[in-house]
Design an enzyme around this catalytic site. Structure first.
Site, mmCIF file in Angstrom:
data_model
loop_
_atom_site.group_PDB
_atom_site.id
_atom_site.type_symbol
_atom_site.label_atom_id
_atom_site.label_comp_id
_atom_site.label_asym_id
_atom_site.label_seq_id
_atom_site.Cartn_x
_atom_site.Cartn_y
_atom_site.Cartn_z
ATOM 1 N N SER A 79 0.814 -1.222 0.000
ATOM 2 C CA SER A 79 0.000 0.000 0.000
ATOM 3 C C SER A 79 0.846 1.270 0.000
ATOM 4 C CB SER A 79 -0.941 -0.008 1.202
ATOM 5 O OG SER A 79 -0.208 -0.138 2.394
ATOM 6 N N THR A 181 -1.904 3.914 4.498
ATOM 7 C CA THR A 181 -0.869 4.912 4.233
ATOM 8 C C THR A 181 0.050 4.966 5.430
ATOM 9 O OG1 THR A 181 -2.360 6.221 2.898
ATOM 10 C CG2 THR A 181 -0.615 7.430 4.006
ATOM 11 N N THR A 199 1.916 7.113 0.229
ATOM 12 C CA THR A 199 1.002 6.014 -0.083
ATOM 13 C C THR A 199 0.982 5.698 -1.573
ATOM 14 O OG1 THR A 199 -1.289 5.281 0.287
ATOM 15 C CG2 THR A 199 -1.016 7.506 -0.505
ATOM 16 N N ARG A 209 -6.545 9.247 -10.138
ATOM 17 C CA ARG A 209 -7.134 9.552 -8.825
ATOM 18 C C ARG A 209 -6.037 9.933 -7.821
ATOM 19 N NH1 ARG A 209 -6.558 7.625 -3.294
ATOM 20 N NH2 ARG A 209 -8.534 7.848 -2.250
ATOM 21 N N THR A 232 -5.248 8.221 7.621
ATOM 22 C CA THR A 232 -5.230 7.065 6.735
ATOM 23 C C THR A 232 -6.674 6.620 6.507
ATOM 24 O OG1 THR A 232 -4.357 4.827 6.421
ATOM 25 C CG2 THR A 232 -4.913 5.444 8.671
ATOM 26 N N GLY A 233 -6.867 5.834 5.465
ATOM 27 C CA GLY A 233 -8.222 5.391 5.147
ATOM 28 C C GLY A 233 -8.697 6.017 3.850
#
Ligand code: ASP
Length: 320
Positions: A79, A181, A199, A209, A232-233
């Site tokens: 990731s 991340t 990330t 994106r 993060t997320g």
């Protein structure tokens, strides 16, 4: 009504009890430093690297960059950086940003073929009049500054992507490695804060994106008077509330790091309660006194903390 004479009497009395210099001073608070905190389990190894710098009175900025480079360079972490899962067309595209104690910041987004986007972001901060470079321009800048092109898609990530293309459903799964991340913030021996965030973004995202991670104020924010935060997320949810700037401003208003993170998470829930049930977002914050805290939407967000007592993992509290 108090006369000037009464005031002088009061002052004299006060001066008799306390040394004059302490009369109006805020109570001394012990500052817990140096300290570095970072997101997810890979934060442990990142902290080890950052601590090598912090424990020798090094600068927080150098520490967070060194820490962030660990998962970036680790092909097994899918990731971040090398080995990151690609977008839906099979390209690994990277986002990163960095911010120092003076409010200087640098960022790259949609960067390809460079293993350490965090170091390119630092160069943007230090060598250009800009904050953010993206795509081809960011790559050209990186190459001009001595970075080398490398293939980031590993055999394992390519295999996972090919498998995904069979039904090509874009469904980010909370807490598993199709996102995550590294956000890392530190307070150094001199009492200065810095942060870094890097990330490969959401796996199988649309080409082009960009998430929250390279957006100053969303994925990362540092204010040396107050504190620092990283996120993060699912980046779209973080951008919508300019999450990390919000967390820092909530700390400025007197909230503890954990409460500031909780209030930001609650803002996400309030704005979009249905979406909030499905996705993960986690915030991690550190204040000027070295106090830290986190909060997330779904259970399962972990973070690592390294101070003089050692390096350890914590489970963040969650909204659901
Ligand atoms: N925030 C990242 C993004 O949206 C992904 C993650 O941290 O899970 O790109």
């Amino acid at each position: 009504m108090k006369t000037r004479r009464d005031f002088l009497k009061l002052s004299a009395l006060g001066a008799g009890i306390l040394p004059v210099s302490n009369l109006y001073a805020a109570p001394a608070q012990s500052v817990h430093k140096p300290i570095v905190i970072s997101t997810w389990n890979f934060g442990l190894n990142a902290n080890v690297e950052a601590w090598k710098i912090l424990s020798k009175q090094g600068r927080a900025l150098d520490a967070v960059e060194a820490g962030a480079k660990i998962p970036e360079g680790d092909a097994k972490e899918t990731s971040v950086g090398l080995g990151g899962l690609p977008d839906r067309d099979g390209y690994v595209t990277l986002d990163a940003c960095i911010m120092d104690e003076h409010g200087n910041c640098g960022s790259v987004a949609f960067l390809e073929q460079i293993v350490h986007p965090i170091s390119v972001a630092r160069k943007v901060m230090e060598k250009t009049p800009h904050v953010m470079l993206v795509g081809e321009g960011a790559l050209a800048f990186a190459l001009a500054n001595g970075f080398k092109k490398e293939k980031l898609l590993t055999r394992e990530s390519e295999k996972a992507w090919k498998e995904w293309t069979k039904d090509a459903q874009y469904k980010p799964v909370a807490n598993i490695e199709n996102h995550d991340t590294i956000g890392i913030v530190a307070l150094d021996e001199n009492g200065n804060l810095s942060g870094a965030c890097t990330t490969s973004g959401m796996a199988y995202k649309m080409r082009g994106r960009v998430g929250d991670s390279p957006i100053i104020g969303a994925g990362l924010y540092v204010d040396n008077e107050v504190g620092a935060a990283t996120a993060t997320g699912v980046g779209e949810e973080v951008i919508r509330i300019v999450g990390c700037h919000l967390v820092v401003e909530l700390m400025r208003q007197g909230n503890t790091p954990e409460n500031a993170c909780r209030l930001a998470v609650e803002r996400i829930v309030k704005k979009n309660p249905d979406k909030a049930k499905e996705v993960q977002v986690g915030f991690l914050a550190l204040n000027k006194n070295g106090e830290f805290g986190a909060y997330c939407l779904q259970k399962g967000f972990t973070y690592a903390v390294h101070d003089v007592t050692g390096n350890r993992m914590f489970n963040s509290k969650s909204n659901f």
